[in-house]
Motif scaffolding. Structure first.
Motif, PDB file in Angstrom:
ATOM      1  N   LEU A 122       0.482  -1.363   0.249  1.00 40.28           N
ATOM      2  CA  LEU A 122       0.475   0.101  -0.048  1.00 40.28           C
ATOM      3  C   LEU A 122       0.726   1.227  -0.024  1.00 40.28           C
ATOM      4  O   LEU A 122       0.473   2.190   0.957  1.00 40.28           O
ATOM      5  CB  LEU A 122      -0.907  -0.050   2.052  1.00 40.28           C
ATOM      6  N   ARG A 150       3.771   1.997   0.880  1.00 37.18           N
ATOM      7  CA  ARG A 150       4.691   1.872   1.916  1.00 37.18           C
ATOM      8  C   ARG A 150       5.667   0.527   2.126  1.00 37.18           C
ATOM      9  O   ARG A 150       5.551  -0.518   1.921  1.00 37.18           O
ATOM     10  CB  ARG A 150       4.467   1.755   3.363  1.00 37.18           C
ATOM     11  N   TYR A 180       4.668   3.342  11.832  1.00 36.44           N
ATOM     12  CA  TYR A 180       2.681   2.821  11.766  1.00 36.44           C
ATOM     13  C   TYR A 180       3.571   1.499  11.930  1.00 36.44           C
ATOM     14  O   TYR A 180       2.609   0.111  12.076  1.00 36.44           O
ATOM     15  CB  TYR A 180       3.183   2.287   9.935  1.00 36.44           C
ATOM     16  N   PRO A 203       0.136  -0.189  15.335  1.00 34.83           N
ATOM     17  CA  PRO A 203      -1.745  -0.894  14.718  1.00 34.83           C
ATOM     18  C   PRO A 203      -0.427  -2.014  15.270  1.00 34.83           C
ATOM     19  O   PRO A 203      -1.101  -3.244  15.177  1.00 34.83           O
ATOM     20  CB  PRO A 203      -1.798  -0.522  13.248  1.00 34.83           C
ATOM     21  N   LEU A 243      -1.981  -4.891  17.267  1.00 33.64           N
ATOM     22  CA  LEU A 243      -2.132  -6.810  16.358  1.00 33.64           C
ATOM     23  C   LEU A 243      -1.748  -7.668  16.600  1.00 33.64           C
ATOM     24  O   LEU A 243      -2.218  -8.824  17.376  1.00 33.64           O
ATOM     25  CB  LEU A 243      -1.735  -6.925  14.703  1.00 33.64           C
ATOM     26  N   SER A 261      -3.714   8.671   5.535  1.00 39.95           N
ATOM     27  CA  SER A 261      -3.168   7.558   4.711  1.00 39.95           C
ATOM     28  C   SER A 261      -3.660   6.373   4.975  1.00 39.95           C
ATOM     29  O   SER A 261      -4.727   6.353   6.284  1.00 39.95           O
ATOM     30  CB  SER A 261      -2.004   6.871   6.057  1.00 39.95           C
ATOM     31  N   VAL A 262      -4.053   5.481   3.921  1.00 41.62           N
ATOM     32  CA  VAL A 262      -4.981   4.248   3.626  1.00 41.62           C
ATOM     33  C   VAL A 262      -4.147   3.347   4.667  1.00 41.62           C
ATOM     34  O   VAL A 262      -5.264   2.285   4.726  1.00 41.62           O
ATOM     35  CB  VAL A 262      -5.068   4.220   2.197  1.00 41.62           C
ATOM     36  N   LEU A 263      -3.076   3.275   4.762  1.00 45.10           N
ATOM     37  CA  LEU A 263      -2.421   2.406   5.092  1.00 45.10           C
ATOM     38  C   LEU A 263      -3.259   2.331   6.939  1.00 45.10           C
ATOM     39  O   LEU A 263      -3.345   1.334   7.352  1.00 45.10           O
ATOM     40  CB  LEU A 263      -0.899   2.070   5.121  1.00 45.10           C
ATOM     41  N   VAL A 264      -2.784   3.462   7.379  1.00 42.43           N
ATOM     42  CA  VAL A 264      -2.676   3.495   9.084  1.00 42.43           C
ATOM     43  C   VAL A 264      -4.388   3.172   8.714  1.00 42.43           C
ATOM     44  O   VAL A 264      -4.956   2.723   9.663  1.00 42.43           O
ATOM     45  CB  VAL A 264      -3.171   5.327   9.117  1.00 42.43           C
ATOM     46  N   LEU A 323      -4.675  -0.176   8.941  1.00 42.19           N
ATOM     47  CA  LEU A 323      -4.584  -1.313   9.693  1.00 42.19           C
ATOM     48  C   LEU A 323      -5.523  -1.047  11.427  1.00 42.19           C
ATOM     49  O   LEU A 323      -5.845  -1.707  12.298  1.00 42.19           O
ATOM     50  CB  LEU A 323      -2.877  -0.583  10.133  1.00 42.19           C
TER      51      LEU A 323
END
Lengths: 464, 195
Positions: A68, A70, A127, A130, A134, B164-167, B170
């Motif tokens: 995505l 990243r 990032y 999260p 998880l 952010s799409v990734l955040v 997630l």
């Protein structure tokens, strides 16, 4: 081929398969141990920058993987960290049959390792929050055995760990904002406050550590200890990543003073509570708090020596926790009470486990000739050079833990000796004896261990 | 920043739903309130994000609610420490204090988060009510609902500063994982067996 595929996706995929076949408990334990051991050895011997020869053909290992927009990156600098984390996994999974862990321990443990490695590989590393969350969520079924209700320790662990994620994410946003506007002092203070709170939740720093003794008392000690050794290690490395990436953070005296204050209070309070503890599982919880406190104190030195002492402390911490937790699990599996008043009987039922837990407590408290001492002694010396008050409080904490160990020793020999066979199985005896020997060897010959562990710091080029 | 039209309406949804979550002893009402809370949150996030991306939050929240609804036993919300009237009254007073705090500090937060005042009030109320829920209960379902409420408030704050799409993905994953953990804690699976 990509390093990310091998060290993140493959173990994660295997863990999913093991979850599906979790009822074959013996097979899943050995597969998890084999996979982690194989990946640790591969990380130790495969050079990521060169072609890999496999079956007569040469393959190039790419070190990044795009998700995505990243990147997940595992390059040569991460090799020793991979050895450490997967070696740690192999260490725990090999001990699982002796500890009698439940059927979800190995599958979920492998998944947790893969997710935590991903959290350190993701770029930008903000990032990671999260992903760590998880891993925490995956760990819950591991801590609550199938068929048992969740206790207060597990719920508090879930709450505190989950509350850490928002603070880290918002702190990460503030850090990025500072890079655009470096003159904004308010933003700098907010970033440090948010990151500090997030790390305090994740590392169970005072006052957010109340769940630790509770959790070690209500979950199977071995499962809890796996998390106590893995999660803080990864979170400490995330913290070092933050320090490595942001100059204003590593140059901020306030941040390191905060670490030192938190570390001192943790070491002292854990030692004092441990001195009056009458339950081995809770004593174990306080030992974990104290070890985290000492790690914070080492980093708070803000020097190359401090960082080296932090890295060198990882191995004694791992072996100490492993031996302590394995002993407690062996005692529990033989229905031996873990309260001090019943320990006289315990010693004659499971003598090797009782003695192994004693050696682990003394190593954690920094007794000479055991693995904790070669790291603890120079750390106290360095702390004393900076602030004698901090060194004295740290010494009080160590003395408290040692006093707890001495009280346990006295409880062990309270009964008249009786004759009989040890209650432990041969595999349990072998692992417990190996753990004791390793603590003595690392205590008497610490240099190889320390020089090897310094390699895990190779990825932090900007630190100190 | 200008207040969007009808900005009081999603704020009211958030206030009513979080209060119901805090006080209700019946799981059906709690799950309905949980679904309404996510409608309010979606409405507010749509002021900052494109509708399509904001809808991710709504869908995730409703899925989490569905997972919790199908896995709860009838006594999952029963409290042992409070009587019904005094406990409810105490919770109402603490909730009122949270609302007062939200109304007081939301304007000053606008210096940090570029969002409407009602938006920030909604975020603070969610965080505050979620923390109240976490502090007052030992029941796994209440703890999970409390965590969802806190995370919703944080998601509102974070949505104001990052797209952010990734955040987003997630955090949705985290929400679904939390729902599954909640289901695991509630269902209490079968006793251990080895092969």
């Amino acid at each position: 081929m990509s390093t990310v595929t091998f060290w993140i996706f493959v173990p994660f995929g295997v863990s999913i398969l093991l979850v599906l076949f979790n009822r074959f408990i013996r097979i899943t334990r050995w597969i998890a141990a084999g996979v982690t051991l194989g990946l640790a050895l591969a990380a130790a011997f495969v050079n990521f920058d060169e072609l890999v020869l496999l079956g007569g053909r040469a393959y190039e290992l790419s070190t990044s993987f795009s998700v995505l927009g990243r990147q997940l990156v595992l390059n040569s600098n991460d090799r020793f960290f991979l050895v450490l984390v997967y070696g740690l996994g192999a260490f725990w999974f090999l001990g699982a049959p002796a500890a009698g862990t439940h059927r979800l321990f190995a599958p979920l443990g492998l998944a947790i390792i893969a997710i935590l490695v991903a959290s350190l590989a993701v770029e930008p590393f903000l990032y990671a929050a999260p992903l760590v969350e998880l891993a925490v969520l995956v760990s819950i079924p591991m801590l609550v055995a199938p068929g048992r209700p969740a206790g207060q320790g597990v719920l508090r662990y879930l709450i505190f760990m989950t509350l850490g994620m928002p603070f880290i994410l918002l702190g990460g946003w503030a850090l990025n904002a500072i890079e655009i506007n470096p003159a904004n002092d308010t933003l700098l203070l907010e970033a440090m406050l948010l990151l500090g709170l997030g790390l305090a939740f994740w590392l169970a720093i005072l006052p957010f550590y109340t769940w630790l003794p509770l959790l070690s008392g209500e979950s199977q000690p071995y499962n809890a200890a796996f998390l106590f050794s893995l999660l803080p290690t990864v979170v400490f490395f995330l913290m070092l990543n933050f320090l490595d990436a942001f100059a204003f953070l590593r140059n901020s005296p306030v941040f390191f003073q905060g670490l030192q204050l938190a570390g001192t209070i943790m070491v002292a309070t854990a030692g004092i509570w441990a001195a009056f503890q009458r339950d081995l599982t809770r004593l174990f919880g306080y030992a974990v708090i104290q070890e985290t406190g000492f790690a914070l104190l080492a980093i708070s030195l803000h020097s190359e020596t401090g960082l080296a002492l932090f890295a060198a402390g990882l191995v004694p911490r791992l072996i100490g926790f492993g031996l302590f937790a394995l002993s407690l699990s062996v005692m529990q599996s033989r229905n031996v009470s873990l309260r001090f008043e019943d320990e006289g009987l315990a010693f004659w039922q499971v003598p090797i486990a009782s003695l192994a837990s004693l050696v682990a407590i003394f190593s954690i408290s920094g007794l000479p000739l055991l693995a904790g001492f070669p790291v603890r002694q120079p750390l106290l010396e360095e702390l004393g050079a900076g602030s004698i008050a901090v060194a004295i409080w740290a010494l009080i904490g160590s003395a408290g833990m040692m006093y707890g160990g001495l009280r346990y020793l006295s409880a062990l020999f309270r009964r008249e000796p009786t004759t009989g066979q040890p209650g432990e199985g041969w595999y349990q005896i072998a692992l417990l004896s190996a753990g004791v020997v390793m603590l003595f060897v690392a205590g008497v010959f610490p240099t190889p261990m320390i020089s090897m562990m310094l390699n895990v710091l190779s990825g932090f080029a900007n630190l100190f | 920043m200008n207040e969007p039209a009808w900005s009081w309406l999603p704020l009211t949804l958030v206030i009513v739903s979080t209060l119901t979550l805090l006080i209700s002893q019946r799981w059906r009402w709690s799950i309905i309130a949980f679904a309404i809370q996510y409608i309010g949150m979606f409405w507010m996030i749509s002021w900052e994000w494109p509708i399509g991306l904001a809808a991710v939050k709504l869908v995730t929240g409703w899925m989490a609610g569905a997972v919790l609804a199908i896995s709860q036993p009838g006594t999952a919300l029963a409290e042992t420490g409070f009587t019904r009237i005094s406990g409810g009254g105490f919770k109402l007073i603490t909730a009122a204090l949270t609302w007062v705090m939200a109304f007081a500090i939301a304007p000053s937060l606008q210096t940090l988060f570029p969002a409407a005042s009602a938006y920030l009030m909604g975020a603070i109320i969610l965080i505050g009510m979620g923390l109240l829920q976490l502090g007052m209960s030992h029941q796994p379902l209440r703890v999970i609902l409390g965590l969802f409420t806190v995370l919703s408030g944080f998601e509102l704050l974070y949505a104001a500063v990052d797209r952010s799409v990734l955040v987003a993905g997630l955090i949705s994953g985290v929400n679904l994982g939390l729902a599954l953990v909640g289901a695991f804690l509630l269902v209490n699976p079968e006793p251990e067996e080895t092969l």
